[in-house]
Motif scaffolding. Structure first.
Motif, PDB file in Angstrom:
ATOM      1  N   VAL A 203       0.202  -7.279   7.443  1.00 22.03           N
ATOM      2  CA  VAL A 203      -0.293  -8.593   7.006  1.00 22.03           C
ATOM      3  C   VAL A 203      -0.877  -8.391   5.612  1.00 22.03           C
ATOM      4  N   GLU A 204      -0.067  -8.642   4.586  1.00 24.40           N
ATOM      5  CA  GLU A 204      -0.429  -8.293   3.214  1.00 24.40           C
ATOM      6  C   GLU A 204      -1.683  -9.010   2.738  1.00 24.40           C
ATOM      7  N   GLY A 205      -1.933 -10.208   3.258  1.00 23.41           N
ATOM      8  CA  GLY A 205      -3.059 -10.982   2.768  1.00 23.41           C
ATOM      9  C   GLY A 205      -4.410 -10.346   2.994  1.00 23.41           C
ATOM     10  N   VAL A 206      -4.515  -9.458   3.978  1.00 27.71           N
ATOM     11  CA  VAL A 206      -5.813  -8.845   4.281  1.00 27.71           C
ATOM     12  C   VAL A 206      -6.272  -7.963   3.127  1.00 27.71           C
ATOM     13  N   ARG A 207      -5.399  -7.058   2.693  1.00 29.36           N
ATOM     14  CA  ARG A 207      -5.747  -6.194   1.555  1.00 29.36           C
ATOM     15  C   ARG A 207      -5.836  -6.999   0.256  1.00 29.36           C
TER      16      ARG A 207
ATOM     17  N   HIS B  43       0.810  -1.220   0.000  1.00 27.05           N
ATOM     18  CA  HIS B  43       0.000   0.000   0.000  1.00 27.05           C
ATOM     19  C   HIS B  43       0.845   1.272   0.000  1.00 27.05           C
ATOM     20  N   ALA B  44       2.153   1.138   0.239  1.00 25.74           N
ATOM     21  CA  ALA B  44       3.034   2.308   0.255  1.00 25.74           C
ATOM     22  C   ALA B  44       3.880   2.425  -1.005  1.00 25.74           C
ATOM     23  N   VAL B  45       3.736   1.500  -1.940  1.00 28.25           N
ATOM     24  CA  VAL B  45       4.607   1.493  -3.127  1.00 28.25           C
ATOM     25  C   VAL B  45       4.414   2.741  -3.971  1.00 28.25           C
TER      26      VAL B  45
ATOM     27  N   ARG C 228     -10.592 -10.768  -4.654  1.00 27.11           N
ATOM     28  CA  ARG C 228     -12.028 -11.076  -4.756  1.00 27.11           C
ATOM     29  C   ARG C 228     -12.674 -10.214  -5.819  1.00 27.11           C
ATOM     30  N   GLU C 229     -12.325  -8.929  -5.845  1.00 28.60           N
ATOM     31  CA  GLU C 229     -12.908  -8.032  -6.845  1.00 28.60           C
ATOM     32  C   GLU C 229     -12.462  -8.425  -8.249  1.00 28.60           C
ATOM     33  N   LEU C 230     -11.186  -8.760  -8.422  1.00 29.86           N
ATOM     34  CA  LEU C 230     -10.698  -9.194  -9.738  1.00 29.86           C
ATOM     35  C   LEU C 230     -11.405 -10.468 -10.176  1.00 29.86           C
ATOM     36  N   ALA C 231     -11.573 -11.409  -9.252  1.00 25.35           N
ATOM     37  CA  ALA C 231     -12.233 -12.665  -9.590  1.00 25.35           C
ATOM     38  C   ALA C 231     -13.673 -12.422 -10.046  1.00 25.35           C
ATOM     39  N   ARG C 232     -14.360 -11.527  -9.373  1.00 22.56           N
ATOM     40  CA  ARG C 232     -15.744 -11.231  -9.756  1.00 22.56           C
ATOM     41  C   ARG C 232     -15.793 -10.524 -11.105  1.00 22.56           C
TER      42      ARG C 232
ATOM     43  N   GLU D  49      -2.287  -3.429  -5.406  1.00 31.93           N
ATOM     44  CA  GLU D  49      -2.778  -2.130  -4.940  1.00 31.93           C
ATOM     45  C   GLU D  49      -4.295  -2.229  -4.796  1.00 31.93           C
ATOM     46  N   LEU D  50      -4.785  -2.064  -3.590  1.00 29.18           N
ATOM     47  CA  LEU D  50      -6.192  -2.305  -3.298  1.00 29.18           C
ATOM     48  C   LEU D  50      -7.108  -1.403  -4.121  1.00 29.18           C
ATOM     49  N   GLU D  51      -6.769  -0.112  -4.228  1.00 28.10           N
ATOM     50  CA  GLU D  51      -7.663   0.844  -4.879  1.00 28.10           C
ATOM     51  C   GLU D  51      -7.823   0.570  -6.377  1.00 28.10           C
ATOM     52  N   THR D  52      -6.728   0.163  -7.050  1.00 28.59           N
ATOM     53  CA  THR D  52      -6.762  -0.025  -8.497  1.00 28.59           C
ATOM     54  C   THR D  52      -6.769  -1.488  -8.920  1.00 28.59           C
ATOM     55  N   LYS D  53      -6.473  -2.394  -7.981  1.00 29.53           N
ATOM     56  CA  LYS D  53      -6.349  -3.841  -8.242  1.00 29.53           C
ATOM     57  C   LYS D  53      -5.167  -4.136  -9.162  1.00 29.53           C
ATOM     58  N   LYS D  54      -4.211  -3.224  -9.243  1.00 30.26           N
ATOM     59  CA  LYS D  54      -3.084  -3.404 -10.159  1.00 30.26           C
ATOM     60  C   LYS D  54      -1.918  -4.114  -9.484  1.00 30.26           C
ATOM     61  N   ARG D  55      -1.133  -4.811 -10.318  1.00 31.05           N
ATOM     62  CA  ARG D  55       0.118  -5.380  -9.844  1.00 31.05           C
ATOM     63  C   ARG D  55       1.096  -4.240  -9.542  1.00 31.05           C
TER      64      ARG D  55
END
Length: 335
Positions: free
Chosen positions: A278-282, A83-85, A288-292, A110-116
């Motif tokens: 704990v990176e797995g939370v974000r 989240h700080a990248v 989940r959003e990408l999968a949907r 990146e949670l907001e954009t779902k980007k690598r």
């Protein structure tokens, strides 16, 4: 070959990599966000909060100022949470030549954009980006225990340059051109580590852990391939290799967090007590959003999301997974 390397982030992994590189003879500028950590590193030659018991070699110079750390660096190792990248990239890009190679070591999306994260770095103006991933606990790398990882980059020469920088008799580095697959493998395995930790916290046994790891890899592969990764990458170090070590070791903060969740502790309490991200939370929310969006079945990820964000009791999630309609194990060649 690089002479001075900047390591941005003095957590456990950044510190371990700084130690590795300094032992190889490089001058390493190690940036810590908090001035008190810089002071401790200077005085004690040890990162007691994040990597206790590992002495810092003489070639490491702790710094708090990003301009000072970046100045003169031939290569930058980015070791901040996912989240700080983007913010960190914005802060350092004006201090670096455009051709500087950035080696990202965070494993997340990146949670907001779902980007690598390599996409995030490219958006911020860095065109030579490599990713270092694989089964590699900082606690063991810092103690020079045998470790094998993979470096991925869109450009072969960049990957091989980074390979030469890091490779060492105790730190073997392979290259892989599948940047997408390597990044998704490293990020998504943290979701499954949370799941196996929850199963351990519930006392579900070895069979359940093995099932979660195996079916978890099926989910990771389905999503990763749908988004452009290569199926074989997920059978390698950044896929099954990283999954094994993260789901079975108590060094894994995602597994440790999962164990506490399985024991009934609230998420906020677990996270506040971890002391590390704990990176797995974000990543669970992003995946989940990408999968949907892409209509990819990820039942384990879906249930972990409900534990984390909807307060669904973990034991109910087990029942949901076990009572799903019967199906074939292998479908369309990608599980």
């Amino acid at each position: 070959m690089a002479k001075t390397i900047a390591v941005i982030g003095a957590g456990s992994w950044g510190t371990a990599l700084a130690v590795l590189l300094a032992r190889k003879g490089f001058q390493v500028n190690l940036w810590a966000r908090r001035p008190e950590i810089v002071s401790e590193l200077d005085k004690t030659k040890e990162n007691k909060g994040y990597l206790p018991g590992v002495k810092l070699p003489a070639g490491i110079r702790p710094e708090h100022d990003l301009r000072t750390v970046s100045r003169g660096a031939d290569l930058v190792v980015l070791s901040v949470p996912s989240h700080a990248v983007r913010l960190t990239a914005r802060q350092i890009k004006n201090f670096l030549p455009q051709e500087t190679i950035i080696v990202n070591t965070a494993k997340g999306l990146e949670l907001e954009t779902k980007k690598r994260l390599s996409e995030v770095l490219a958006e911020e103006g860095f065109n030579r980006v490599a990713v270092l991933s694989g089964p590699s606990h900082a606690e063991e790398v810092g103690r020079s225990l045998p470790t094998t990882v993979v470096v991925a980059a869109a450009d072969k020469n960049t990957a091989e340059y980074v390979q030469d920088i890091f490779i060492d008799p105790t730190f073997r580095v392979y290259t892989n051109p599948d940047l997408i697959g390597v990044e998704f493998g490293g990020a998504l395995k943290n979701i499954i580590a949370l799941a196996t930790g929850i199963a351990d916290g519930l006392g579900l046994g070895d069979n359940a852990r093995a099932a979660l790891m195996t079916r978890g890899m099926a989910e990771i592969t389905r999503l990763g391939v749908a988004l452009g990764g290569k199926a074989m990458t997920f059978a390698g170090l950044s896929g099954i290799g990283d999954l094994i070590v993260t789901c079975t070791s108590m060094y894994s903060r995602n597994r440790r967090a999962g164990i506490q969740l399985g024991q009934g502790r609230p998420l906020a309490e677990v996270l506040s007590g971890m002391g590390m991200v704990v990176e797995g939370v974000r990543t669970t929310a992003a995946a989940r959003e990408l999968a949907r969006q892409h209509k990819i079945r990820m039942p384990i990820t879906e249930e972990i999301y409900r534990v984390l964000y909807e307060d669904k009791p973990a034991r109910e999630c087990v029942a949901t997974l076990m009572e799903r309609p019967r199906t074939h194990e292998v479908e369309a060649g990608i599980w």
